[in-house]
Design a protein around this motif. Structure first.
Motif, PDB file in Angstrom:
ATOM      1  N   HIS A  26       0.869  -1.109   0.508  1.00  0.00           N
ATOM      2  CA  HIS A  26       0.453  -0.183  -0.382  1.00  0.00           C
ATOM      3  C   HIS A  26       0.828   1.288   0.082  1.00  0.00           C
ATOM      4  CE1 HIS A  26      -3.473   2.282   1.218  1.00  0.00           C
ATOM      5  NE2 HIS A  26      -2.512   2.831   1.903  1.00  0.00           N
ATOM      6  N   TYR A  27       2.270   1.326   1.112  1.00  0.00           N
ATOM      7  CA  TYR A  27       2.872   2.243   0.807  1.00  0.00           C
ATOM      8  C   TYR A  27       3.427   2.759  -0.608  1.00  0.00           C
ATOM      9  CZ  TYR A  27       2.628   4.427   5.311  1.00  0.00           C
ATOM     10  OH  TYR A  27       1.622   4.814   6.467  1.00  0.00           O
ATOM     11  N   PHE A  33       2.590   6.097  -7.569  1.00  0.00           N
ATOM     12  CA  PHE A  33       1.156   5.965  -8.601  1.00  0.00           C
ATOM     13  C   PHE A  33       0.611   6.700  -7.592  1.00  0.00           C
ATOM     14  CE2 PHE A  33       2.222   1.657  -8.949  1.00  0.00           C
ATOM     15  CZ  PHE A  33       2.496   1.124 -10.596  1.00  0.00           C
ATOM     16  N   LYS A  34       0.489   7.267  -6.561  1.00  0.00           N
ATOM     17  CA  LYS A  34      -0.231   8.790  -6.020  1.00  0.00           C
ATOM     18  C   LYS A  34      -1.627   8.035  -5.931  1.00  0.00           C
ATOM     19  CE  LYS A  34       3.325  11.047  -6.909  1.00  0.00           C
ATOM     20  NZ  LYS A  34       5.022   9.814  -6.955  1.00  0.00           N
ATOM     21  N   ILE A  40       2.339  13.710   2.178  1.00  0.00           N
ATOM     22  CA  ILE A  40       4.496  13.922   1.746  1.00  0.00           C
ATOM     23  C   ILE A  40       4.654  12.602   0.793  1.00  0.00           C
ATOM     24  CG2 ILE A  40       3.929  14.302   4.421  1.00  0.00           C
ATOM     25  CD1 ILE A  40       4.215  11.422   4.156  1.00  0.00           C
ATOM     26  N   PHE A  41       3.967  12.660   0.033  1.00  0.00           N
ATOM     27  CA  PHE A  41       4.448  11.633  -1.187  1.00  0.00           C
ATOM     28  C   PHE A  41       4.257  11.661  -2.663  1.00  0.00           C
ATOM     29  CE2 PHE A  41       2.980   7.689   1.525  1.00  0.00           C
ATOM     30  CZ  PHE A  41       4.143   8.227   2.030  1.00  0.00           C
ATOM     31  N   GLU A  42       3.431  13.004  -3.092  1.00  0.00           N
ATOM     32  CA  GLU A  42       2.758  13.783  -3.557  1.00  0.00           C
ATOM     33  C   GLU A  42       4.393  14.111  -4.757  1.00  0.00           C
ATOM     34  OE1 GLU A  42       1.454  18.417  -2.276  1.00  0.00           O
ATOM     35  OE2 GLU A  42       0.974  17.311  -2.335  1.00  0.00           O
ATOM     36  N   ASP A  43       5.349  14.668  -3.961  1.00  0.00           N
ATOM     37  CA  ASP A  43       6.734  14.994  -4.948  1.00  0.00           C
ATOM     38  C   ASP A  43       7.856  13.584  -5.329  1.00  0.00           C
ATOM     39  OD1 ASP A  43       5.964  17.721  -5.221  1.00  0.00           O
ATOM     40  OD2 ASP A  43       7.082  18.386  -3.029  1.00  0.00           O
ATOM     41  N   VAL A  44       7.593  12.443  -5.422  1.00  0.00           N
ATOM     42  CA  VAL A  44       8.079  11.299  -4.716  1.00  0.00           C
ATOM     43  C   VAL A  44       8.034  11.570  -6.654  1.00  0.00           C
ATOM     44  CG1 VAL A  44       8.606   9.666  -4.075  1.00  0.00           C
ATOM     45  CG2 VAL A  44       7.519  10.600  -2.799  1.00  0.00           C
ATOM     46  N   THR A  45       9.251  10.983  -7.074  1.00  0.00           N
ATOM     47  CA  THR A  45       9.545  10.244  -8.147  1.00  0.00           C
ATOM     48  C   THR A  45      10.568   8.838  -8.051  1.00  0.00           C
ATOM     49  OG1 THR A  45      12.245  11.725  -8.420  1.00  0.00           O
ATOM     50  CG2 THR A  45      10.345  12.917  -9.253  1.00  0.00           C
ATOM     51  N   PRO A  46      10.318   8.118  -9.169  1.00  0.00           N
ATOM     52  CA  PRO A  46      11.137   6.710  -9.316  1.00  0.00           C
ATOM     53  C   PRO A  46      12.568   6.896  -8.925  1.00  0.00           C
ATOM     54  CG  PRO A  46       9.633   7.670 -11.195  1.00  0.00           C
ATOM     55  CD  PRO A  46       9.075   8.539 -10.805  1.00  0.00           C
ATOM     56  N   LEU A  47      13.047   7.439  -8.865  1.00  0.00           N
ATOM     57  CA  LEU A  47      14.511   7.534  -8.622  1.00  0.00           C
ATOM     58  C   LEU A  47      15.250   8.349  -7.595  1.00  0.00           C
ATOM     59  CD1 LEU A  47      15.870   7.517 -12.605  1.00  0.00           C
ATOM     60  CD2 LEU A  47      15.134   5.629 -11.309  1.00  0.00           C
ATOM     61  N   SER A  48      14.043   8.856  -6.721  1.00  0.00           N
ATOM     62  CA  SER A  48      14.981   9.874  -5.727  1.00  0.00           C
ATOM     63  C   SER A  48      14.605   8.450  -5.211  1.00  0.00           C
ATOM     64  CB  SER A  48      13.300  10.703  -5.493  1.00  0.00           C
ATOM     65  OG  SER A  48      12.606   9.785  -5.294  1.00  0.00           O
ATOM     66  N   TRP A  50      12.693   7.957  -2.007  1.00  0.00           N
ATOM     67  CA  TRP A  50      11.384   7.269  -1.710  1.00  0.00           C
ATOM     68  C   TRP A  50      10.846   6.581  -2.756  1.00  0.00           C
ATOM     69  CZ3 TRP A  50       8.211  10.420   2.539  1.00  0.00           C
ATOM     70  CH2 TRP A  50       8.065  11.127   2.996  1.00  0.00           C
ATOM     71  N   GLY A  51      11.327   7.429  -3.829  1.00  0.00           N
ATOM     72  CA  GLY A  51      11.343   6.277  -5.157  1.00  0.00           C
ATOM     73  C   GLY A  51      11.351   4.778  -5.019  1.00  0.00           C
ATOM     74  N   VAL A  52      13.040   5.063  -5.100  1.00  0.00           N
ATOM     75  CA  VAL A  52      12.915   3.430  -4.770  1.00  0.00           C
ATOM     76  C   VAL A  52      12.763   2.645  -3.787  1.00  0.00           C
ATOM     77  CG1 VAL A  52      15.531   2.435  -4.488  1.00  0.00           C
ATOM     78  CG2 VAL A  52      15.643   4.927  -5.894  1.00  0.00           C
ATOM     79  N   ALA A  53      12.618   3.363  -2.695  1.00  0.00           N
ATOM     80  CA  ALA A  53      12.160   2.738  -0.976  1.00  0.00           C
ATOM     81  C   ALA A  53      10.375   2.184  -1.823  1.00  0.00           C
ATOM     82  CB  ALA A  53      12.044   3.667  -0.142  1.00  0.00           C
ATOM     83  N   GLY A  54      10.081   3.253  -2.934  1.00  0.00           N
ATOM     84  CA  GLY A  54       8.533   2.649  -3.120  1.00  0.00           C
ATOM     85  C   GLY A  54       8.358   1.492  -4.339  1.00  0.00           C
ATOM     86  N   MET A  55       9.045   1.209  -4.534  1.00  0.00           N
ATOM     87  CA  MET A  55       9.651   0.012  -5.703  1.00  0.00           C
ATOM     88  C   MET A  55       9.939  -0.638  -5.131  1.00  0.00           C
ATOM     89  SD  MET A  55      12.066   1.245  -8.693  1.00  0.00           S
ATOM     90  CE  MET A  55      12.430   3.003  -9.379  1.00  0.00           C
ATOM     91  N   LEU A  56      10.737  -0.451  -3.650  1.00  0.00           N
ATOM     92  CA  LEU A  56      10.813  -2.083  -2.840  1.00  0.00           C
ATOM     93  C   LEU A  56       9.770  -2.968  -2.163  1.00  0.00           C
ATOM     94  CD1 LEU A  56      14.753  -1.043  -1.546  1.00  0.00           C
ATOM     95  CD2 LEU A  56      14.029  -2.737  -3.011  1.00  0.00           C
TER      96      LEU A  56
END
Length: 129
Positions: A26-27, A33-34, A40-48, A50-56
């Motif tokens: 969910h996180y 995918f917003k 707090i997640f609206e500016d997350v980009t995939p290679l940041s 937070w983005g890498v954390a999201g991919m994991l």
């Protein structure tokens, strides 16, 4: 009571694994995918970071839900949650109640437990054996 609890323990482990994976998944969805929209997640980009954390969280959380490669997925997620706590939460305060890091700590140790306990009987790992 102990006998009933002992008999249900493997199935509760499978449920615990699924719910832990669902939370992490969910996180990952929220970060990448917003959805649902979280400020707090609206500016997350995939290679940041937070983005890498999201991919994991998305991929490994999905593996946890399925119970596939549970031990290595949970081990990596445990490290990711520890990293998240020390990088994002601890600098704000030593106390988890103040730095909003309690969930990161709980998920870290939940994943560490799953890395040692395994997937349980209701999992793809159990079917593969």
């Amino acid at each position: 009571m102990d006998r009933i609890a002992a008999r249900s323990q493997p199935y509760v482990l499978s449920l615990f694994r699924f719910v832990t994976g669902l939370l992490l998944f969910h996180y990952g969805v929220a970060k990448l995918f917003k959805y649902p929209p979280v400020e707090i997640f609206e500016d997350v980009t995939p290679l940041s970071l937070w983005g890498v954390a999201g991919m994991l969280e998305l991929t490994l959380g999905g593996l946890l839900m399925l119970g596939l490669f549970t031990r290595p997925a949970a081990f990596v997620l445990s490290g990711e949650m520890a990293f998240a706590y020390f990088i994002e939460h601890l600098p704000h305060s030593f106390f988890p109640i103040v730095n909003d890091g309690a969930l990161a700590i709980v998920l870290c140790f939940a994943c560490l437990f799953l890395a040692t306990a395994g997937a349980g009987p209701i999992s793809v790992d159990a079917l593969r054996r």
